[in-house]
Motif scaffolding. Sequence first.
Motif, PDB file in Angstrom:
ATOM      1  N   GLU A 157       0.878  -1.167   0.000  1.00  0.00           N
ATOM      2  CA  GLU A 157       0.000   0.000   0.000  1.00  0.00           C
ATOM      3  C   GLU A 157       0.913   1.214   0.000  1.00  0.00           C
ATOM      4  O   GLU A 157       1.890   1.263   0.754  1.00  0.00           O
ATOM      5  N   LEU A 158       0.624   2.180  -0.854  1.00  0.00           N
ATOM      6  CA  LEU A 158       1.407   3.407  -0.948  1.00  0.00           C
ATOM      7  C   LEU A 158       0.462   4.570  -0.684  1.00  0.00           C
ATOM      8  O   LEU A 158      -0.533   4.740  -1.396  1.00  0.00           O
ATOM      9  N   ILE A 159       0.759   5.333   0.363  1.00  0.00           N
ATOM     10  CA  ILE A 159      -0.121   6.409   0.804  1.00  0.00           C
ATOM     11  C   ILE A 159       0.672   7.704   0.917  1.00  0.00           C
ATOM     12  O   ILE A 159       1.765   7.723   1.489  1.00  0.00           O
ATOM     13  N   LEU A 160       0.099   8.782   0.405  1.00  0.00           N
ATOM     14  CA  LEU A 160       0.654  10.119   0.613  1.00  0.00           C
ATOM     15  C   LEU A 160      -0.083  10.731   1.794  1.00  0.00           C
ATOM     16  O   LEU A 160      -1.320  10.797   1.789  1.00  0.00           O
ATOM     17  N   ILE A 161       0.664  11.131   2.805  1.00  0.00           N
ATOM     18  CA  ILE A 161       0.032  11.806   3.941  1.00  0.00           C
ATOM     19  C   ILE A 161       0.405  13.281   3.868  1.00  0.00           C
ATOM     20  O   ILE A 161       1.573  13.638   3.718  1.00  0.00           O
ATOM     21  N   CYS A 162      -0.633  14.113   3.921  1.00  0.00           N
ATOM     22  CA  CYS A 162      -0.476  15.567   3.851  1.00  0.00           C
ATOM     23  C   CYS A 162      -0.750  16.146   5.233  1.00  0.00           C
ATOM     24  O   CYS A 162      -1.792  15.866   5.832  1.00  0.00           O
ATOM     25  N   TRP A 163       0.179  16.944   5.713  1.00  0.00           N
ATOM     26  CA  TRP A 163       0.165  17.448   7.076  1.00  0.00           C
ATOM     27  C   TRP A 163       0.212  18.965   7.076  1.00  0.00           C
ATOM     28  O   TRP A 163       1.039  19.554   6.378  1.00  0.00           O
ATOM     29  N   CYS A 164      -0.584  19.596   7.901  1.00  0.00           N
ATOM     30  CA  CYS A 164      -0.415  21.018   8.177  1.00  0.00           C
ATOM     31  C   CYS A 164       0.536  21.137   9.368  1.00  0.00           C
ATOM     32  O   CYS A 164       0.824  20.148  10.042  1.00  0.00           O
ATOM     33  N   GLU A 165       1.005  22.331   9.598  1.00  0.00           N
ATOM     34  CA  GLU A 165       1.935  22.560  10.707  1.00  0.00           C
ATOM     35  C   GLU A 165       1.356  22.033  12.015  1.00  0.00           C
ATOM     36  O   GLU A 165       0.197  22.276  12.333  1.00  0.00           O
ATOM     37  N   GLY A 166       2.157  21.239  12.748  1.00  0.00           N
ATOM     38  CA  GLY A 166       1.757  20.742  14.055  1.00  0.00           C
ATOM     39  C   GLY A 166       0.927  19.473  14.059  1.00  0.00           C
ATOM     40  O   GLY A 166       0.691  18.902  15.124  1.00  0.00           O
ATOM     41  N   HIS A 167       0.476  19.012  12.902  1.00  0.00           N
ATOM     42  CA  HIS A 167      -0.296  17.763  12.879  1.00  0.00           C
ATOM     43  C   HIS A 167       0.579  16.604  13.340  1.00  0.00           C
ATOM     44  O   HIS A 167       1.767  16.547  13.035  1.00  0.00           O
TER      45      HIS A 167
ATOM     46  N   SER B 214       7.690  21.074  10.893  1.00  0.00           N
ATOM     47  CA  SER B 214       7.972  22.200   9.999  1.00  0.00           C
ATOM     48  C   SER B 214       7.010  23.335  10.301  1.00  0.00           C
ATOM     49  O   SER B 214       5.945  23.121  10.863  1.00  0.00           O
ATOM     50  N   LYS B 215       7.366  24.502   9.865  1.00  0.00           N
ATOM     51  CA  LYS B 215       6.481  25.663   9.978  1.00  0.00           C
ATOM     52  C   LYS B 215       5.724  25.827   8.672  1.00  0.00           C
ATOM     53  O   LYS B 215       5.470  26.929   8.202  1.00  0.00           O
ATOM     54  N   GLN B 216       5.351  24.695   8.066  1.00  0.00           N
ATOM     55  CA  GLN B 216       4.694  24.710   6.754  1.00  0.00           C
ATOM     56  C   GLN B 216       3.915  23.422   6.559  1.00  0.00           C
ATOM     57  O   GLN B 216       4.064  22.472   7.314  1.00  0.00           O
ATOM     58  N   ARG B 217       3.115  23.403   5.499  1.00  0.00           N
ATOM     59  CA  ARG B 217       2.502  22.157   5.062  1.00  0.00           C
ATOM     60  C   ARG B 217       3.613  21.207   4.639  1.00  0.00           C
ATOM     61  O   ARG B 217       4.616  21.640   4.075  1.00  0.00           O
ATOM     62  N   SER B 218       3.408  19.922   4.892  1.00  0.00           N
ATOM     63  CA  SER B 218       4.436  18.937   4.582  1.00  0.00           C
ATOM     64  C   SER B 218       3.788  17.663   4.049  1.00  0.00           C
ATOM     65  O   SER B 218       2.593  17.443   4.256  1.00  0.00           O
ATOM     66  N   MET B 219       4.596  16.836   3.381  1.00  0.00           N
ATOM     67  CA  MET B 219       4.106  15.579   2.826  1.00  0.00           C
ATOM     68  C   MET B 219       5.088  14.456   3.121  1.00  0.00           C
ATOM     69  O   MET B 219       6.296  14.660   3.086  1.00  0.00           O
ATOM     70  N   SER B 220       4.520  13.276   3.372  1.00  0.00           N
ATOM     71  CA  SER B 220       5.334  12.075   3.551  1.00  0.00           C
ATOM     72  C   SER B 220       4.678  10.936   2.782  1.00  0.00           C
ATOM     73  O   SER B 220       3.456  10.863   2.665  1.00  0.00           O
ATOM     74  N   LEU B 221       5.528  10.058   2.248  1.00  0.00           N
ATOM     75  CA  LEU B 221       5.074   8.907   1.485  1.00  0.00           C
ATOM     76  C   LEU B 221       5.248   7.669   2.358  1.00  0.00           C
ATOM     77  O   LEU B 221       6.339   7.416   2.862  1.00  0.00           O
ATOM     78  N   HIS B 222       4.169   6.894   2.535  1.00  0.00           N
ATOM     79  CA  HIS B 222       4.180   5.733   3.415  1.00  0.00           C
ATOM     80  C   HIS B 222       3.984   4.479   2.589  1.00  0.00           C
ATOM     81  O   HIS B 222       2.996   4.355   1.864  1.00  0.00           O
ATOM     82  N   LEU B 223       4.931   3.573   2.700  1.00  0.00           N
ATOM     83  CA  LEU B 223       4.880   2.284   2.021  1.00  0.00           C
ATOM     84  C   LEU B 223       4.668   1.217   3.082  1.00  0.00           C
ATOM     85  O   LEU B 223       5.479   1.096   4.007  1.00  0.00           O
ATOM     86  N   TYR B 224       3.581   0.474   2.952  1.00  0.00           N
ATOM     87  CA  TYR B 224       3.278  -0.609   3.874  1.00  0.00           C
ATOM     88  C   TYR B 224       3.316  -1.923   3.116  1.00  0.00           C
ATOM     89  O   TYR B 224       2.718  -2.043   2.051  1.00  0.00           O
ATOM     90  N   ALA B 225       4.010  -2.901   3.669  1.00  0.00           N
ATOM     91  CA  ALA B 225       4.066  -4.224   3.046  1.00  0.00           C
ATOM     92  C   ALA B 225       3.683  -5.229   4.118  1.00  0.00           C
ATOM     93  O   ALA B 225       4.396  -5.392   5.085  1.00  0.00           O
TER      94      ALA B 225
END
Length: 177
Positions: A66-76, A139-150
Amino acid sequence: MNSSEHTPKVPQSLDELITALTEGERTTFSHIIQSIKFKPNAFDKYSSWSNECYTRNCIINNENFELILICWCEGHATPIHDHGGEECWVKVIDGEFREVIYKENEEGELYAIKSTVSKPNEVTYMKDFMGFHSLENVSKQRSMSLHLYAKPIRECRAYDEKTKTFISRFLTYNTTV
């Protein structure tokens, strides 16, 4: 035969990453996710944002991964959680994230054993035998991380701060493409 013939090709795009993961063995996932470099705009069609909480945006979900993009605002931040027995790689696309790893003592209390901050293109790895973890956008900004689950994770245990116990959570997506 030279050594380059034994080295898997480094994916150059999200589509190539999906192909490499689909055709590759689980044992190659770590190398694949660590080797690829993304520009933040590579995820424009998958990104969605909420001021309330991070969003889980499904890129691909099949029986092997499973490949998921997680989008985060500051402090999430995520709650402290496990991964339902599956492997997890987190690649920072944009921003900086603090990961805290926890262990549980004999009384069921959690204590932090490690805290690290990851920056763009860095990858962290987690599997349940290592403990539990939480992630926070520092971060003091919106950020993104890619999550790979196997393999894909349908359910996990999340720590409830109020009751000081783990609760079962069924995982959903904010968006699917």
